[in-house]
Design an enzyme around this catalytic site. Structure first.
Site, short mmCIF file in Angstrom:
data_model
loop_
_atom_site.label_atom_id
_atom_site.label_comp_id
_atom_site.label_asym_id
_atom_site.label_seq_id
_atom_site.Cartn_x
_atom_site.Cartn_y
_atom_site.Cartn_z
N HIS A 188 10.27 -9.49 -17.42
CA HIS A 188 11.58 -8.68 -17.31
C HIS A 188 11.88 -8.48 -18.70
O HIS A 188 13.10 -8.21 -19.22
CB HIS A 188 12.72 -9.23 -16.79
CG HIS A 188 12.32 -9.48 -15.28
ND1 HIS A 188 12.32 -8.81 -14.04
CD2 HIS A 188 11.89 -10.81 -14.83
CE1 HIS A 188 12.08 -9.43 -13.04
NE2 HIS A 188 11.66 -10.68 -13.43
N SER A 237 7.53 9.71 -42.27
CA SER A 237 8.29 10.68 -41.72
C SER A 237 8.58 11.62 -42.64
O SER A 237 8.52 11.52 -43.81
CB SER A 237 9.76 10.00 -41.37
OG SER A 237 10.57 10.75 -41.46
N LYS A 269 10.19 5.46 -43.88
CA LYS A 269 9.75 5.09 -42.78
C LYS A 269 8.20 4.85 -42.54
O LYS A 269 7.56 5.57 -43.28
CB LYS A 269 10.10 6.10 -41.60
CG LYS A 269 11.38 6.50 -41.33
CD LYS A 269 11.77 5.38 -40.01
CE LYS A 269 11.70 5.88 -38.54
NZ LYS A 269 11.84 5.14 -37.73
N GLU A 316 1.95 4.53 -30.25
CA GLU A 316 2.57 5.41 -29.42
C GLU A 316 1.83 6.60 -28.89
O GLU A 316 1.80 6.98 -27.84
CB GLU A 316 3.64 6.25 -30.08
CG GLU A 316 4.76 5.27 -30.67
CD GLU A 316 5.71 5.81 -31.68
OE1 GLU A 316 6.20 6.89 -31.64
OE2 GLU A 316 5.98 5.02 -32.79
#
Ligand code: ARG
Length: 475
Positions: free
Chosen positions: A155, A276, A282, A289
């Site tokens: 979890h 970015s 960044k 992803e």
């Protein structure tokens, strides 16, 4: 060039030609189409339909065409309907009328399935190769971190201490199941549909089993109607790709989380990160992803095919032309993401200190207290209750359960004696799980040895199948 027209008073309307056209995507089948045609011509020669001289000159023109396709000097034109018509145009350009003799006794219906199967065998093996390489890279990372302790999660909450190598190696196990599915796919689908003709078989080529062997298939399909309609092998491959995509998405998700400032478990190499356009500081885990994101289209591709097949009448229907793009897309995307993900993992720095830091947070040793009591013959339900009470006391004191004193424990239950203390460490919790599937150092080391034997087995299977296949293509 059209492969039909005799009974028509005019050619297709421009909108129809555009709709009908598949050559811009099925051109990927060109090398296989040529190879299948070479095998078919040999069949026509054996059957005495083509004289030896004619068959030989068609074969050598097809071979020439194969090199021209490979070098790019022959390709499809705007006027070609599909790959099969483009190849015939190429042949007619070399041989004149004789170029149209080779398609006697076969239809595009059996041809296209045969081409597509060969494409799939070839590319499934390539994907399998990449998957084994990824599984190997993960295995290497596991070995490099063999005894690093880490919190294990359920979890997304701390659950029990584990070895980080156990956490990493789980992905290799999942990936090898994908490879195993590919092996299973090949053992079931290595049967040639050629000779099924349009739907009823061929009156001109009597021995499709010889052609099948020529194309390195293990056998021949036994119902010509089924053979030209069957796209189970496509659906199965799309499922394998979707399942693999799901596995990659879970790897991607894990690395994305580990890469957050909050976790700080992994530092990705600059070459395997992206920036970015607005925030100069960044460094984003876009590969992880994208691995997560691609799963959607792999599942979509499987769904596309199943919906196309549902309720479709038997033998060939033009709907079946929709079977190819989902496969091409899944194959090409997988062959793009797999090496990138492998590189990301191979160059990642695992931050051992951060990984181990919180191993006992969240009362991660509560199960050890219950297991200790069970070993002292307390029924598990009671042991669970007593351990739960210990957790409640620890919470009220603002400490972790293993930080309670001997007298705290004795006050909860007299059976929680001072020997309990020996079990209350991450090392003890991990070492006590020494079964064949467990997280102890000994278990994980043995699992990795077994994993590597499996990797070697799949690698040599892939290498020998690829050799066999390329031998057949070059023949
Ligand atoms: N381009 C077609 C396909 O991909 C080839 C088979 C065409 N057969 C036919 N009867 N029109 O399915």
């Amino acid at each position: 060039m059209a492969l039909w027209g005799g009974r028509f008073s005019e050619g297709p309307n421009e909108s129809v030609a555009k709709l009908s056209r598949s050559v811009h995507f099925d051109w990927r089948l060109a090398p296989y189409d040529i190879r299948v045609n070479i095998a078919h011509v040999a069949g026509l020669k054996r059957a005495g339909i083509l004289a030896a001289e004619a068959a030989d000159s068609i074969t050598s023109s097809l071979q020439e065409l194969a090199s021209e396709v490979a070098s790019g000097s022959f390709t499809y034109s705007d006027a070609d309907e599909d790959v099969h018509s483009a190849i015939e145009r190429g042949l007619v350009a070399k041989l004149g009328e004789l170029g149209g003799a080779f398609r006697a006794g076969r239809s595009r219906n059996d041809l296209v399935v045969t081409d597509f199967k060969l494409y799939l065998i070839d590319h499934l093996l390539e994907v399998a190769h990449e998957v084994v390489d990824l599984a190997t890279a993960i295995d290497e990372a596991a070995k490099a971190n063999i005894d690093l302790v880490a919190p294990g999660f359920t979890h997304l909450q701390h659950a029990q201490p584990i070895l980080f190598s156990h956490e990493l190696a789980k992905h290799s196990h999942a990936l090898l199941r994908d490879v195993d599915r590919m092996k299973d796919w090949l053992s079931r689908n290595s049967i040639s549909p050629l000779g099924s003709g349009a739907l009823a078989g061929s009156s001109l080529v009597p021995n499709p089993e010889i052609i099948a062997a020529d194309l390195a298939f293990a056998g021949v399909t036994r119902n010509s109607i089924d053979a030209v309609s069957d796209r189970d092998f496509v659906a199965e491959a799309l499922f394998i790709f979707a399942m693999l995509g799901v596995h990659l998405s879970r790897i991607g998700e894990e690395f994305t989380i580990w890469n957050t400032q909050e976790f700080g478990w992994v530092t990705l190499d600059d070459a395997f990160s992206t920036g970015s356009s607005i925030m100069p500081q960044k460094k984003n885990p876009d590969i992880a992803e994208l691995a997560r994101g691609k799963a959607g289209r792999f599942i979509g591709n499987l769904t596309t095919l199943l919906v196309t097949l549902k309720g479709l009448p038997f033998a060939y229907n033009r709907d079946l032309q929709e079977d190819k793009e989902p496969i091409f897309d899944s194959v090409e995307e997988l062959l793009t993401i797999l090496p990138a993900l492998r590189g990301m993992i191979q160059t990642a720095k695992f931050n051992g200190e951060a990984i181990s830091a919180g191993v006992l947070d969240g009362h991660a040793l509560a199960t050890e207290i219950a297991d200790f009591l069970v070993r002292a013959s307390v029924p598990f339900a009671q042991a669970h209750e007593i351990s739960g009470k210990s957790v409640a006391l620890a919470e009220s004191k603002g400490v972790e359960v293993h930080e309670l004193s001997d007298s705290d424990f004795a006050g909860i239950d007299s059976r929680l004696g001072s020997e309990l203390r020996q079990t209350l460490s991450a090392k003890s919790a991990i070492d006590s799980r020494g079964s064949i599937n467990g997280t102890s150092s000994k278990s994980v080391t043995a699992q990795i040895t077994q994993l590597e034997a499996k990797i070697r087995g799949y690698s040599s299977w892939i290498a020998s199948e690829r050799k066999r296949f390329s031998g057949m293509m070059g023949a």
